[in-house]
Write an enzyme that holds these catalytic residues in place. Sequence first.
Site, mmCIF file in Angstrom:
data_model
loop_
_atom_site.group_PDB
_atom_site.id
_atom_site.type_symbol
_atom_site.label_atom_id
_atom_site.label_comp_id
_atom_site.label_asym_id
_atom_site.label_seq_id
_atom_site.Cartn_x
_atom_site.Cartn_y
_atom_site.Cartn_z
ATOM 1 N N ARG A 190 -5.773 13.413 -2.250
ATOM 2 C CA ARG A 190 -5.599 11.985 -2.518
ATOM 3 C C ARG A 190 -5.885 11.730 -4.000
ATOM 4 N NH1 ARG A 190 -4.184 12.349 1.958
ATOM 5 N NH2 ARG A 190 -4.554 11.003 3.747
ATOM 6 N N TYR A 210 -0.062 -0.086 10.049
ATOM 7 C CA TYR A 210 -0.494 -0.744 8.809
ATOM 8 C C TYR A 210 0.584 -0.575 7.731
ATOM 9 C CZ TYR A 210 -3.266 -1.198 4.462
ATOM 10 O OH TYR A 210 -3.732 -1.526 3.216
ATOM 11 N N SER A 243 0.833 -1.209 0.000
ATOM 12 C CA SER A 243 0.000 0.000 0.000
ATOM 13 C C SER A 243 0.864 1.253 0.000
ATOM 14 C CB SER A 243 -0.849 -0.015 1.278
ATOM 15 O OG SER A 243 -1.363 1.269 1.538
HETATM 16 P P1 NAD Z 1 -10.763 -6.056 2.168
HETATM 17 O O1 NAD Z 1 -10.695 -5.813 3.636
HETATM 18 O O2 NAD Z 1 -12.076 -5.867 1.479
HETATM 19 O O3 NAD Z 1 -10.245 -7.513 1.825
HETATM 20 C C1 NAD Z 1 -9.308 -8.194 2.607
HETATM 21 C C2 NAD Z 1 -9.873 -9.557 2.899
HETATM 22 O O4 NAD Z 1 -8.933 -10.298 3.678
HETATM 23 C C3 NAD Z 1 -11.174 -9.511 3.720
HETATM 24 O O5 NAD Z 1 -12.241 -10.122 3.019
HETATM 25 C C4 NAD Z 1 -10.828 -10.271 4.986
HETATM 26 O O6 NAD Z 1 -11.898 -11.064 5.492
HETATM 27 C C5 NAD Z 1 -9.666 -11.139 4.516
HETATM 28 N N1 NAD Z 1 -8.887 -11.594 5.656
HETATM 29 C C6 NAD Z 1 -8.437 -10.844 6.705
HETATM 30 N N2 NAD Z 1 -7.823 -11.620 7.600
HETATM 31 C C7 NAD Z 1 -7.892 -12.894 7.121
HETATM 32 C C8 NAD Z 1 -7.443 -14.152 7.607
HETATM 33 N N3 NAD Z 1 -6.819 -14.251 8.778
HETATM 34 N N4 NAD Z 1 -7.689 -15.247 6.861
HETATM 35 C C9 NAD Z 1 -8.366 -15.163 5.671
HETATM 36 N N5 NAD Z 1 -8.796 -14.005 5.162
HETATM 37 C C10 NAD Z 1 -8.568 -12.880 5.873
HETATM 38 O O7 NAD Z 1 -9.643 -5.149 1.509
HETATM 39 P P2 NAD Z 1 -9.369 -4.782 -0.019
HETATM 40 O O8 NAD Z 1 -9.690 -3.348 -0.185
HETATM 41 O O9 NAD Z 1 -9.993 -5.774 -0.924
HETATM 42 O O10 NAD Z 1 -7.785 -4.907 -0.057
HETATM 43 C C11 NAD Z 1 -7.098 -6.062 -0.548
HETATM 44 C C12 NAD Z 1 -5.608 -5.882 -0.332
HETATM 45 O O11 NAD Z 1 -5.157 -4.692 -0.957
HETATM 46 C C13 NAD Z 1 -5.209 -5.759 1.153
HETATM 47 O O12 NAD Z 1 -3.983 -6.408 1.332
HETATM 48 C C14 NAD Z 1 -5.038 -4.277 1.335
HETATM 49 O O13 NAD Z 1 -4.167 -3.975 2.394
HETATM 50 C C15 NAD Z 1 -4.465 -3.879 -0.011
HETATM 51 N N6 NAD Z 1 -4.704 -2.463 -0.306
HETATM 52 C C16 NAD Z 1 -5.957 -2.022 -0.554
HETATM 53 C C17 NAD Z 1 -6.170 -0.672 -0.817
HETATM 54 C C18 NAD Z 1 -7.547 -0.142 -1.096
HETATM 55 O O14 NAD Z 1 -7.671 1.060 -1.332
HETATM 56 N N7 NAD Z 1 -8.605 -0.952 -1.082
HETATM 57 C C19 NAD Z 1 -5.098 0.224 -0.827
HETATM 58 C C20 NAD Z 1 -3.820 -0.262 -0.554
HETATM 59 C C21 NAD Z 1 -3.625 -1.611 -0.320
#
Ligand code: NAD
Length: 323
Positions: free
Chosen positions: A221, A150, A119
């Site tokens: 942003r 984070y 991220s």
């Molecule tokens: P999200 O929270 O919708 O999806 C993450 C998923 O991981 C969730 O469904 C959650 O249930 C699952 N999860 C968490 N702990 C778990 C575990 N112990 N076992 C199994 N599953 C587990 O988030 P997202 O927006 O879809 O993001 C996906 C990835 O992208 C993440 O790694 C996030 O940090 C990264 N990211 C997202 C953004 C954004 O703007 N959405 C920005 C930067 C980075």
Amino acid sequence: MSKSALVLGAGGFIGGHLVARLKREGFWVRGVDLKFHEHRETEADDYVVGDLRDQDIVRDVIDRRFDEVYQLAADMGGAGYIFTGEHDADIMHNSATINLNVANAALKRNIKNVFYSSSACMYPAHNQEDPDNPNCAEDSAYPAAPDSEYGWEKLFSERLFFAYNRNYGTKNRVARYHNIFGPMGAWTGGKEKAPAAVCRKVAQARSGTSIEIWGDGLQTRSFLYVDECLEGTTRLLRSDCEIPVNIGSEEMVTINQLAHMVSDIAGKTLALEHIPGPLGVRGRNSDNRLIREKLGWAPNQPLVKGLEKTYAWIEQQVHRNAA
Ligand code: NAD
């Protein structure tokens, strides 16, 4: 025989969209998550509800070679979740444990190419104090100084996947996502991010009233629509790019501008009421020079296009919930 893919975090926002995309591309897909997706039926051929902090579960779901593995599972949310400090220990422990387990189990199955979603939160806070001129070039990451645990965990896990590349010859790939948004993501409940929160507030407000915005709304942003995020994600995993690259939009707006764009889409006149709230850095924008150079591609869709689709979906959810 069709190619196979593993999507970890398939019950999440980006993971849900990725499963659908890979199915359209003809992959056999296994999805894994702690939960089923809240907003869509999964299209995965095989879906496992399991906790990736548990090494046995990770070994069970990585029980064969997959052509592509996407590691998106993380304990995360918007500013209201990651910047209050209340969830720091869980965020670090849960996400680092998942990544340690996945990197190791993939290697044991001789899986070379894991995609890891880092991220923009890993960039140093001191380079993001000027809202008009933030520096998020990939090579500005060190000396490291993220403003959240984070971000520190993301930095650790980037390094973890690259350490496997150096020591074991794997070809893991790392993207630094910048604020991904779109339909079928968190829009209420505390884990939603700015675009979804603003869409919800606008959908719930009557024209002529006001909506609340955290801070003075002058923090900047950029926001990337999920389809373009997936285009970058699949291109990166299938490329020979061995360094982390930004996947984000370069269309930087203030949060006030974002609120006005959504109000316009909704056809409502709304005042902005600025209230205290968790904010994160003062300015952030993607720097796409490196991804353009490495992949010959960068996102280019105007923000308003994605906002229109996202607002339509969130407005539907708001009305459904109110009914
Ligand atoms: P999200 O929270 O919708 O999806 C993450 C998923 O991981 C969730 O469904 C959650 O249930 C699952 N999860 C968490 N702990 C778990 C575990 N112990 N076992 C199994 N599953 C587990 O988030 P997202 O927006 O879809 O993001 C996906 C990835 O992208 C993440 O790694 C996030 O940090 C990264 N990211 C997202 C953004 C954004 O703007 N959405 C920005 C930067 C980075």
